[in-house]
Design a protein around this motif. Structure first.
Motif, PDB file in Angstrom:
ATOM      1  N   ILE A  69       0.842  -1.204   0.000  1.00  0.00           N
ATOM      2  CA  ILE A  69       0.000   0.000   0.000  1.00  0.00           C
ATOM      3  C   ILE A  69       0.874   1.251   0.000  1.00  0.00           C
ATOM      4  O   ILE A  69       0.615   2.212  -0.748  1.00  0.00           O
ATOM      5  CB  ILE A  69      -0.950  -0.021   1.217  1.00  0.00           C
ATOM      6  CG1 ILE A  69      -1.985  -1.150   1.049  1.00  0.00           C
ATOM      7  CG2 ILE A  69      -1.659   1.324   1.369  1.00  0.00           C
ATOM      8  CD1 ILE A  69      -2.834  -1.389   2.274  1.00  0.00           C
ATOM      9  N   LEU A  70       1.921   1.253   0.821  1.00  0.00           N
ATOM     10  CA  LEU A  70       2.846   2.393   0.817  1.00  0.00           C
ATOM     11  C   LEU A  70       3.497   2.569  -0.552  1.00  0.00           C
ATOM     12  O   LEU A  70       3.685   3.700  -1.028  1.00  0.00           O
ATOM     13  CB  LEU A  70       3.935   2.184   1.867  1.00  0.00           C
ATOM     14  CG  LEU A  70       3.579   2.453   3.325  1.00  0.00           C
ATOM     15  CD1 LEU A  70       4.781   2.161   4.221  1.00  0.00           C
ATOM     16  CD2 LEU A  70       3.115   3.893   3.523  1.00  0.00           C
ATOM     17  N   ALA A  71       3.811   1.465  -1.204  1.00  0.00           N
ATOM     18  CA  ALA A  71       4.442   1.530  -2.522  1.00  0.00           C
ATOM     19  C   ALA A  71       3.536   2.211  -3.537  1.00  0.00           C
ATOM     20  O   ALA A  71       3.980   3.061  -4.318  1.00  0.00           O
ATOM     21  CB  ALA A  71       4.809   0.119  -2.999  1.00  0.00           C
ATOM     22  N   LEU A  72       2.272   1.844  -3.535  1.00  0.00           N
ATOM     23  CA  LEU A  72       1.320   2.457  -4.479  1.00  0.00           C
ATOM     24  C   LEU A  72       1.150   3.945  -4.214  1.00  0.00           C
ATOM     25  O   LEU A  72       1.185   4.768  -5.140  1.00  0.00           O
ATOM     26  CB  LEU A  72      -0.032   1.759  -4.397  1.00  0.00           C
ATOM     27  CG  LEU A  72      -0.211   0.498  -5.240  1.00  0.00           C
ATOM     28  CD1 LEU A  72      -1.575  -0.129  -4.959  1.00  0.00           C
ATOM     29  CD2 LEU A  72      -0.075   0.822  -6.724  1.00  0.00           C
ATOM     30  N   VAL A  73       0.973   4.296  -2.958  1.00  0.00           N
ATOM     31  CA  VAL A  73       0.766   5.708  -2.612  1.00  0.00           C
ATOM     32  C   VAL A  73       2.002   6.535  -2.978  1.00  0.00           C
ATOM     33  O   VAL A  73       1.898   7.589  -3.624  1.00  0.00           O
ATOM     34  CB  VAL A  73       0.447   5.848  -1.111  1.00  0.00           C
ATOM     35  CG1 VAL A  73       0.430   7.321  -0.703  1.00  0.00           C
ATOM     36  CG2 VAL A  73      -0.893   5.207  -0.792  1.00  0.00           C
ATOM     37  N   ALA A  74       3.175   6.053  -2.584  1.00  0.00           N
ATOM     38  CA  ALA A  74       4.410   6.791  -2.870  1.00  0.00           C
ATOM     39  C   ALA A  74       4.667   6.879  -4.368  1.00  0.00           C
ATOM     40  O   ALA A  74       5.114   7.914  -4.878  1.00  0.00           O
ATOM     41  CB  ALA A  74       5.590   6.115  -2.174  1.00  0.00           C
ATOM     42  N   GLY A  75       4.389   5.800  -5.099  1.00  0.00           N
ATOM     43  CA  GLY A  75       4.639   5.791  -6.539  1.00  0.00           C
ATOM     44  C   GLY A  75       3.747   6.741  -7.298  1.00  0.00           C
ATOM     45  O   GLY A  75       4.209   7.491  -8.172  1.00  0.00           O
ATOM     46  N   VAL A  76       2.462   6.726  -6.994  1.00  0.00           N
ATOM     47  CA  VAL A  76       1.519   7.618  -7.686  1.00  0.00           C
ATOM     48  C   VAL A  76       1.824   9.078  -7.355  1.00  0.00           C
ATOM     49  O   VAL A  76       1.802   9.952  -8.234  1.00  0.00           O
ATOM     50  CB  VAL A  76       0.068   7.259  -7.312  1.00  0.00           C
ATOM     51  CG1 VAL A  76      -0.909   8.308  -7.834  1.00  0.00           C
ATOM     52  CG2 VAL A  76      -0.294   5.883  -7.869  1.00  0.00           C
ATOM     53  N   LEU A  77       2.128   9.351  -6.093  1.00  0.00           N
ATOM     54  CA  LEU A  77       2.460  10.725  -5.695  1.00  0.00           C
ATOM     55  C   LEU A  77       3.729  11.206  -6.396  1.00  0.00           C
ATOM     56  O   LEU A  77       3.790  12.347  -6.884  1.00  0.00           O
ATOM     57  CB  LEU A  77       2.643  10.789  -4.178  1.00  0.00           C
ATOM     58  CG  LEU A  77       2.972  12.169  -3.598  1.00  0.00           C
ATOM     59  CD1 LEU A  77       1.871  13.165  -3.896  1.00  0.00           C
ATOM     60  CD2 LEU A  77       3.198  12.067  -2.086  1.00  0.00           C
ATOM     61  N   SER A  78       4.741  10.359  -6.494  1.00  0.00           N
ATOM     62  CA  SER A  78       5.993  10.730  -7.162  1.00  0.00           C
ATOM     63  C   SER A  78       5.751  11.056  -8.633  1.00  0.00           C
ATOM     64  O   SER A  78       6.248  12.063  -9.151  1.00  0.00           O
ATOM     65  CB  SER A  78       7.010   9.597  -7.042  1.00  0.00           C
ATOM     66  OG  SER A  78       7.338   9.347  -5.699  1.00  0.00           O
ATOM     67  N   ALA A  79       5.001  10.186  -9.322  1.00  0.00           N
ATOM     68  CA  ALA A  79       4.715  10.412 -10.740  1.00  0.00           C
ATOM     69  C   ALA A  79       3.940  11.711 -10.941  1.00  0.00           C
ATOM     70  O   ALA A  79       4.221  12.486 -11.872  1.00  0.00           O
ATOM     71  CB  ALA A  79       3.932   9.232 -11.305  1.00  0.00           C
ATOM     72  N   ALA A  80       2.981  11.979 -10.043  1.00  0.00           N
ATOM     73  CA  ALA A  80       2.178  13.204 -10.167  1.00  0.00           C
ATOM     74  C   ALA A  80       3.051  14.450  -9.998  1.00  0.00           C
ATOM     75  O   ALA A  80       2.890  15.440 -10.736  1.00  0.00           O
ATOM     76  CB  ALA A  80       1.063  13.195  -9.126  1.00  0.00           C
ATOM     77  N   LEU A  81       3.973  14.417  -9.045  1.00  0.00           N
ATOM     78  CA  LEU A  81       4.849  15.570  -8.825  1.00  0.00           C
ATOM     79  C   LEU A  81       5.759  15.817 -10.026  1.00  0.00           C
ATOM     80  O   LEU A  81       6.028  16.969 -10.386  1.00  0.00           O
ATOM     81  CB  LEU A  81       5.685  15.355  -7.563  1.00  0.00           C
ATOM     82  CG  LEU A  81       4.927  15.436  -6.233  1.00  0.00           C
ATOM     83  CD1 LEU A  81       5.819  15.021  -5.076  1.00  0.00           C
ATOM     84  CD2 LEU A  81       4.383  16.845  -6.005  1.00  0.00           C
ATOM     85  N   MET A  82       6.220  14.757 -10.668  1.00  0.00           N
ATOM     86  CA  MET A  82       7.065  14.917 -11.850  1.00  0.00           C
ATOM     87  C   MET A  82       6.287  15.546 -13.002  1.00  0.00           C
ATOM     88  O   MET A  82       6.794  16.406 -13.722  1.00  0.00           O
ATOM     89  CB  MET A  82       7.652  13.568 -12.254  1.00  0.00           C
ATOM     90  CG  MET A  82       8.712  13.063 -11.286  1.00  0.00           C
ATOM     91  SD  MET A  82       9.196  11.351 -11.576  1.00  0.00           S
ATOM     92  CE  MET A  82       9.930  11.494 -13.199  1.00  0.00           C
ATOM     93  N   TRP A  83       5.060  15.110 -13.182  1.00  0.00           N
ATOM     94  CA  TRP A  83       4.239  15.692 -14.252  1.00  0.00           C
ATOM     95  C   TRP A  83       3.898  17.150 -13.965  1.00  0.00           C
ATOM     96  O   TRP A  83       3.866  17.983 -14.880  1.00  0.00           O
ATOM     97  CB  TRP A  83       2.957  14.868 -14.432  1.00  0.00           C
ATOM     98  CG  TRP A  83       3.162  13.729 -15.384  1.00  0.00           C
ATOM     99  CD1 TRP A  83       3.740  12.525 -15.124  1.00  0.00           C
ATOM    100  CD2 TRP A  83       2.821  13.722 -16.772  1.00  0.00           C
ATOM    101  NE1 TRP A  83       3.778  11.749 -16.252  1.00  0.00           N
ATOM    102  CE2 TRP A  83       3.219  12.452 -17.285  1.00  0.00           C
ATOM    103  CE3 TRP A  83       2.215  14.629 -17.630  1.00  0.00           C
ATOM    104  CZ2 TRP A  83       3.028  12.099 -18.613  1.00  0.00           C
ATOM    105  CZ3 TRP A  83       2.019  14.270 -18.953  1.00  0.00           C
ATOM    106  CH2 TRP A  83       2.434  13.024 -19.439  1.00  0.00           C
ATOM    107  N   LEU A  84       3.662  17.472 -12.695  1.00  0.00           N
ATOM    108  CA  LEU A  84       3.370  18.864 -12.341  1.00  0.00           C
ATOM    109  C   LEU A  84       4.601  19.743 -12.540  1.00  0.00           C
ATOM    110  O   LEU A  84       4.499  20.897 -12.957  1.00  0.00           O
ATOM    111  CB  LEU A  84       2.899  18.945 -10.883  1.00  0.00           C
ATOM    112  CG  LEU A  84       1.483  18.430 -10.600  1.00  0.00           C
ATOM    113  CD1 LEU A  84       1.218  18.384  -9.104  1.00  0.00           C
ATOM    114  CD2 LEU A  84       0.432  19.315 -11.294  1.00  0.00           C
ATOM    115  N   GLY A  85       5.776  19.212 -12.221  1.00  0.00           N
ATOM    116  CA  GLY A  85       7.003  19.996 -12.365  1.00  0.00           C
ATOM    117  C   GLY A  85       7.389  20.210 -13.813  1.00  0.00           C
ATOM    118  O   GLY A  85       7.764  21.313 -14.208  1.00  0.00           O
TER     119      GLY A  85
END
Length: 440
Positions: A93-109
């Motif tokens: 569960i931590l892996a999914l949350v951290a992974g999706v959040l990381s990808a979203a931040l990269m797209w926003l940046g």
């Protein structure tokens, strides 16, 4: 007597498959660099910069999951085998949350992640799409890492090793299919495809483990184990530490980009080579963490100390052997990476500096893993901040730009920072190794 037990054989039994699996992780990156370097060499700088921010998010999230390995092994040492499965599920569960959040931040940046640090539009523009594609692979890779940490904790690392190398075959095939037409972006999509295979197959293998019930994989009713708080207590410190280190190395890529595209390409290739050897150290670090964690769970501090020192010395021997091999085969290695003769010659001329880096860099990661397995979570983090966030970028900037040393300056900055980190961590381990750890 427990205090005189040898940990060489147990360490090597775990570290061998783990190192092969870690080599498989960097093997994907190695294939990406080589295929792009041979079939689309002009796009090597775009690939290097595309990976720079990706590595920061990916490595930080991997650090966040380190608690899966430590606490699953500790559960077994405490006699609670089903608790390992509880830790696995929470880690996924931590892996999914951290992974999706990381990808979203990269797209926003987006492109701002490059231009903010002074990278010109001619490099930032083509590098951004590579980064955005690679972002899709992060959640997939983190699911694999959570599963791998669990398998290492229950001493079945061979499963993840086999899956990783099958994924490497998938990655190679997709690279050869897509790079000739799409260049660095095609290589990024190959990484995504390989990690779809990686995560899916590994999770299926874990679910159907022969002793999955014993370790709480398929039957969780009544099982109890370490909670999210304990996972984050280990993982948060590791995540900050690894994010700092990855961010610092990415900052060095940015410094290279400020000099020239050729410097970026040479630095990326040399860093890739060092990372390949570093996977051996990571294998020993993982094995050391598992055995130290088990001993901690058994409340056997002298066993924990002996396991830690054994891992540190085995790593030193391995890194010296690897350094000699790199130095001897410098020119063939340079030619294997790129078809550009001038770039290959530059790479070969700097192999001796890479060889110097290996031993202190490997020592610091093994020692940090031993400390975290003893619940000394934040000291390695502060050590990494000092060495890699404070010393290394400043020293790299001064040597590479102001002293006109270019790639050599960046490599010497890595060397001295690793010496500092290894020295501080070894002193800490020497101070606490044989003491009874505090309850986690």
């Amino acid at each position: 007597m427990a205090a005189t037990r040898s940990f060489v054989a147990p360490l090597l039994r775990i570290a061998g498959p783990v190192a092969l699996a870690r080599l498989g992780i960097i093997g994907m990156a190695l294939v990406d660099v080589i295929v792009v370097g041979q079939l689309a060499p002009d796009e090597l700088p775009h690939q290097a910069l595309g990976w720079a921010p990706t590595a920061v998010f990916l490595v930080a999230a991997i650090g966040l999951l380190q608690g899966v390995q430590v606490l699953a092994a500790r559960s077994i040492g405490e006699g609670n085998k089903q608790g390992a499965g509880v830790v696995l599920r929470r880690g996924l569960i931590l892996a999914l949350v951290a992974g999706v959040l990381s990808a979203a931040l990269m797209w926003l940046g987006g492109e701002r992640l490059f231009t903010f640090f002074g990278i010109g539009e001619t490099l930032a523009g083509p590098s951004t799409p590579v980064m955005l594609v690679l972002a899709f692979s992060i959640p997939l890779h983190l699911l694999y890492i959570a599963g791998t940490y669990f398998l290492e904790a229950i001493k079945k690392p061979g499963v993840s090793t086999v899956v990783m190398w099958l994924a490497n075959a998938v990655n190679l095939g997709l690279n050869l299919l897509w790079v000739p037409e799409h260049g660095a972006i095609g290589s990024a999509w190959a990484t995504v495809g390989a990690r779809v295979f990686l995560a899916g197959v590994l999770l299926i293998c874990i679910y159907f483990l022969r002793d999955g019930v014993t370790f709480g994989v398929r039957k969780s009713k009544g099982a109890h184990g370490h909670g999210y708080g304990a996972l984050l207590a280990v993982g948060a410190a590791a995540a900050v530490s690894q994010a700092v280190e990855a961010g610092a190395f990415s900052a060095m890529t940015v410094i290279a980009g400020r000099i020239s595209a050729d410097v970026v390409a040479a630095y990326q290739i040399l860093l890739n080579l060092m990372a390949f050897v570093f996977m051996i150290a990571l294998g020993l670090a993982a094995a050391t963490a598992v055995l130290v964690s088990e001993a901690t769970g058994r409340q056997a501090p002298h066993d924990a100390a002996r396991a830690g020192w054994t891992g540190i010395w085995l790593n030193a021997i391995g890194m010296v052997i690897a350094a000699i091999a790199i130095f001897v085969f410098a020119h063939p290695i340079g030619r294997a990476y790129t078809a550009d003769a001038d770039l290959a010659a530059l790479i070969a001329s700097l192999m001796w500096v890479c060889a110097l880096v290996l031993t202190p860099d490997g020592t610091q990661v093994v020692t940090a893993s031993a400390l975290r397995a003893r619940s000394d979570n934040w000291f390695p983090t502060f050590s990494h901040i000092l060495a890699y966030a404070v010393v290394m970028p400043v020293l790299g900037y001064w040597l590479a730009e102001h002293q006109d040393m270019g790639v050599a300056g960046l490599l010497f900055a890595i060397f001295w920072s690793s010496v500092l980190s290894a020295g501080v961590l070894l002193l800490r381990w020497w101070a606490i190794a044989g003491k009874q750890p505090k309850a986690a």
